[in-house]
Design a protein around this motif. Structure first.
Motif, PDB file in Angstrom:
ATOM      1  N   LEU A 157       9.199   7.024   3.692  1.00 33.10           N
ATOM      2  CA  LEU A 157       8.524   5.717   3.754  1.00 33.10           C
ATOM      3  C   LEU A 157       7.700   5.613   5.030  1.00 33.10           C
ATOM      4  O   LEU A 157       6.525   5.236   5.005  1.00 33.10           O
ATOM      5  N   GLN A 158       8.313   6.000   6.129  1.00 34.35           N
ATOM      6  CA  GLN A 158       7.620   5.994   7.429  1.00 34.35           C
ATOM      7  C   GLN A 158       6.287   6.745   7.340  1.00 34.35           C
ATOM      8  O   GLN A 158       5.262   6.310   7.858  1.00 34.35           O
ATOM      9  N   GLY A 159       6.312   7.859   6.617  1.00 34.44           N
ATOM     10  CA  GLY A 159       5.118   8.692   6.482  1.00 34.44           C
ATOM     11  C   GLY A 159       3.999   8.021   5.699  1.00 34.44           C
ATOM     12  O   GLY A 159       2.838   8.429   5.803  1.00 34.44           O
ATOM     13  N   TYR A 160       4.314   7.011   4.922  1.00 34.55           N
ATOM     14  CA  TYR A 160       3.293   6.322   4.124  1.00 34.55           C
ATOM     15  C   TYR A 160       2.777   5.055   4.809  1.00 34.55           C
ATOM     16  O   TYR A 160       1.890   4.384   4.298  1.00 34.55           O
ATOM     17  N   LEU A 161       3.352   4.723   5.944  1.00 33.38           N
ATOM     18  CA  LEU A 161       2.891   3.522   6.658  1.00 33.38           C
ATOM     19  C   LEU A 161       1.658   3.870   7.490  1.00 33.38           C
ATOM     20  O   LEU A 161       1.446   5.043   7.842  1.00 33.38           O
ATOM     21  N   SER A 162       0.869   2.846   7.817  1.00 36.97           N
ATOM     22  CA  SER A 162      -0.333   3.131   8.611  1.00 36.97           C
ATOM     23  C   SER A 162       0.031   3.522  10.040  1.00 36.97           C
ATOM     24  O   SER A 162      -0.809   3.996  10.798  1.00 36.97           O
ATOM     25  N   GLN A 200       2.257  11.900  -9.915  1.00 35.64           N
ATOM     26  CA  GLN A 200       1.563  13.199  -9.946  1.00 35.64           C
ATOM     27  C   GLN A 200       2.504  14.373  -9.732  1.00 35.64           C
ATOM     28  O   GLN A 200       2.071  15.526  -9.664  1.00 35.64           O
ATOM     29  N   GLY A 201       3.782  14.073  -9.584  1.00 34.08           N
ATOM     30  CA  GLY A 201       4.774  15.138  -9.444  1.00 34.08           C
ATOM     31  C   GLY A 201       4.878  15.734  -8.050  1.00 34.08           C
ATOM     32  O   GLY A 201       5.518  16.757  -7.848  1.00 34.08           O
ATOM     33  N   ASN A 202       4.251  15.087  -7.044  1.00 31.63           N
ATOM     34  CA  ASN A 202       4.327  15.614  -5.675  1.00 31.63           C
ATOM     35  C   ASN A 202       5.582  15.154  -4.930  1.00 31.63           C
ATOM     36  O   ASN A 202       5.870  15.626  -3.831  1.00 31.63           O
ATOM     37  N   LEU A 203       6.278  14.205  -5.507  1.00 30.03           N
ATOM     38  CA  LEU A 203       7.425  13.608  -4.808  1.00 30.03           C
ATOM     39  C   LEU A 203       8.475  13.238  -5.842  1.00 30.03           C
ATOM     40  O   LEU A 203       8.139  12.708  -6.905  1.00 30.03           O
ATOM     41  N   GLN A 204       9.747  13.556  -5.524  1.00 29.07           N
ATOM     42  CA  GLN A 204      10.847  13.189  -6.421  1.00 29.07           C
ATOM     43  C   GLN A 204      11.500  11.910  -5.885  1.00 29.07           C
ATOM     44  O   GLN A 204      11.802  11.841  -4.692  1.00 29.07           O
ATOM     45  N   ALA A 249       4.295   5.681  -5.362  1.00 31.18           N
ATOM     46  CA  ALA A 249       4.341   5.698  -6.828  1.00 31.18           C
ATOM     47  C   ALA A 249       3.340   6.716  -7.381  1.00 31.18           C
ATOM     48  O   ALA A 249       3.650   7.475  -8.303  1.00 31.18           O
ATOM     49  N   LEU A 250       2.151   6.736  -6.779  1.00 26.45           N
ATOM     50  CA  LEU A 250       1.130   7.692  -7.223  1.00 26.45           C
ATOM     51  C   LEU A 250       1.617   9.132  -7.050  1.00 26.45           C
ATOM     52  O   LEU A 250       1.454   9.963  -7.942  1.00 26.45           O
ATOM     53  N   ASN A 255       0.816  -1.201   0.000  1.00 26.67           N
ATOM     54  CA  ASN A 255       0.000   0.000   0.000  1.00 26.67           C
ATOM     55  C   ASN A 255       0.858   1.263   0.000  1.00 26.67           C
ATOM     56  O   ASN A 255       0.600   2.210  -0.743  1.00 26.67           O
ATOM     57  N   ALA A 256       1.875   1.258   0.832  1.00 26.21           N
ATOM     58  CA  ALA A 256       2.780   2.410   0.922  1.00 26.21           C
ATOM     59  C   ALA A 256       3.474   2.629  -0.418  1.00 26.21           C
ATOM     60  O   ALA A 256       3.537   3.759  -0.921  1.00 26.21           O
ATOM     61  N   VAL A 257       3.964   1.549  -1.015  1.00 21.42           N
ATOM     62  CA  VAL A 257       4.681   1.669  -2.294  1.00 21.42           C
ATOM     63  C   VAL A 257       3.741   2.210  -3.376  1.00 21.42           C
ATOM     64  O   VAL A 257       4.113   3.088  -4.156  1.00 21.42           O
TER      65      VAL A 257
END
Ligand code: IPE
Ligand code: IPE
Ligand code: MG
Length: 257
Positions: free
Chosen positions: A174-179, A161-165, A156-157, A150-152
């Motif tokens: 990565l930590q920020g994308y974990l539940s 969308q250009g929000n992240l390089q 990727a999204l 889910n995080a990956v």
């Protein structure tokens, strides 16, 4: 007995976050000649007791593995029984959570829960959202591999969308994308029932957790067992890759300041 053990705990060094794999309900029940659900029902009493034990010691975060992604494969009756128990327990406990200033959180794919369970859960989350002393985190329909995939996907999204390089992706990203992004990593992970495995639980977050395994089945697990685990934790040397000498020097330096 409970108080004797408690006295041996160094209150200045209790873990901030404990994670527990509550295992052994089915076997506990079978050993007593009952069906597996009987074990799950009795497991709720352990949850209450351990939550109270954590609050007594000022442990701010408690994560409980209540239902894994893989547990959906269990017999239909058991899954249904567990969902009903979940709803029933949450309904009964919200008042206690509020009285004790405990905020409820859920990690996991809650969209896979039956609607009645999801609704009850969302209500409880809303009703306890203002609490800020303790955090009870339920891992429900959770697995670490689900969480990481889910995080990956979301990373990727955001890149797309250009929000992240891609070159800016760090461990913090990565930590920020974990539940679990709002919570510190657990320092102590306890598994009951004599199994020595992680079963797809917090694989990333447990990187430096101390692991404690006990043969006690979850429905028998009480504060005194929790306290024993904490005492064991306090006797470990957490090196984080460093040497004993470095740790010793660090300790001396910090005591001079
Ligand atoms: C843990 O107890 C609770 C859940 C996984 C929901 P088990 O149901 O796994 O009990 P055992 O391990 O079969 O004894
Ligand atoms: C892990 O226990 C999941 C929960 C406690 C919710 P399991 O009983 O499902 O794990 P395995 O199958 O023994 O690895
Ligand atoms: Mg099990």
């Amino acid at each position: 007995m409970e108080e004797d053990v408690k006295e041996r705990i160094d209150l200045t060094r209790v873990p901030n976050h404990i994670a527990i794999i509550m295992d052994g309900n089915g076997r506990w029940a079978k050993e007593k000649g009952h069906d597996r659900l009987y074990g799950h029902y009795h497991g709720v009493e352990s949850v209450r007791n351990i939550l109270e034990g954590c609050a007594d010691l000022n442990i701010r975060y408690l994560t409980l593995y209540a239902f894994s992604t893989e547990n959906w494969e269990r017999p239909k009756d058991e899954v249904e029984g567990l969902m009903e128990l979940l709803v029933d327990t949450i309904r009964k406990e919200v008042e206690t959570l509020n009285k004790n200033n405990i905020k409820l959180h859920v990690i996991g794919d809650i969209d896979t829960l039956p609607a009645f369970a999801k609704n009850e859960l969302e209500e409880a989350l809303a009703e306890t959202s203002q609490n800020n002393k303790f955090n009870l985190i339920l891992a429900l329909s959770y697995s670490s591999r689900w969480e990481l995939v889910n995080a990956v996907k979301n990373i990727a999204l955001d890149v797309k969308q250009g929000n992240l390089q891609p070159e800016d992706i760090s461990q913090d990203t990565l930590q920020g994308y974990l539940s679990t992004s709002e919570f510190p990593d657990p320092e102590l992970m306890i598994r009951t029932s004599g199994e020595y495995r992680i079963s797809n639980f917090l694989l990333y977050q447990l990187a430096y957790a101390e692991l404690y395994f006990t043969s006690t089945r979850w429905p028998d697990f009480r504060k005194e067992h929790l306290y024993e685990a904490i005492i064991d934790f306090q006797n470990r040397r957490r090196r984080f890759g460093k040497t004993d000498e470095q740790l010793h020097n660090q300790l001396q330096e910090s005591s001079m300041h």
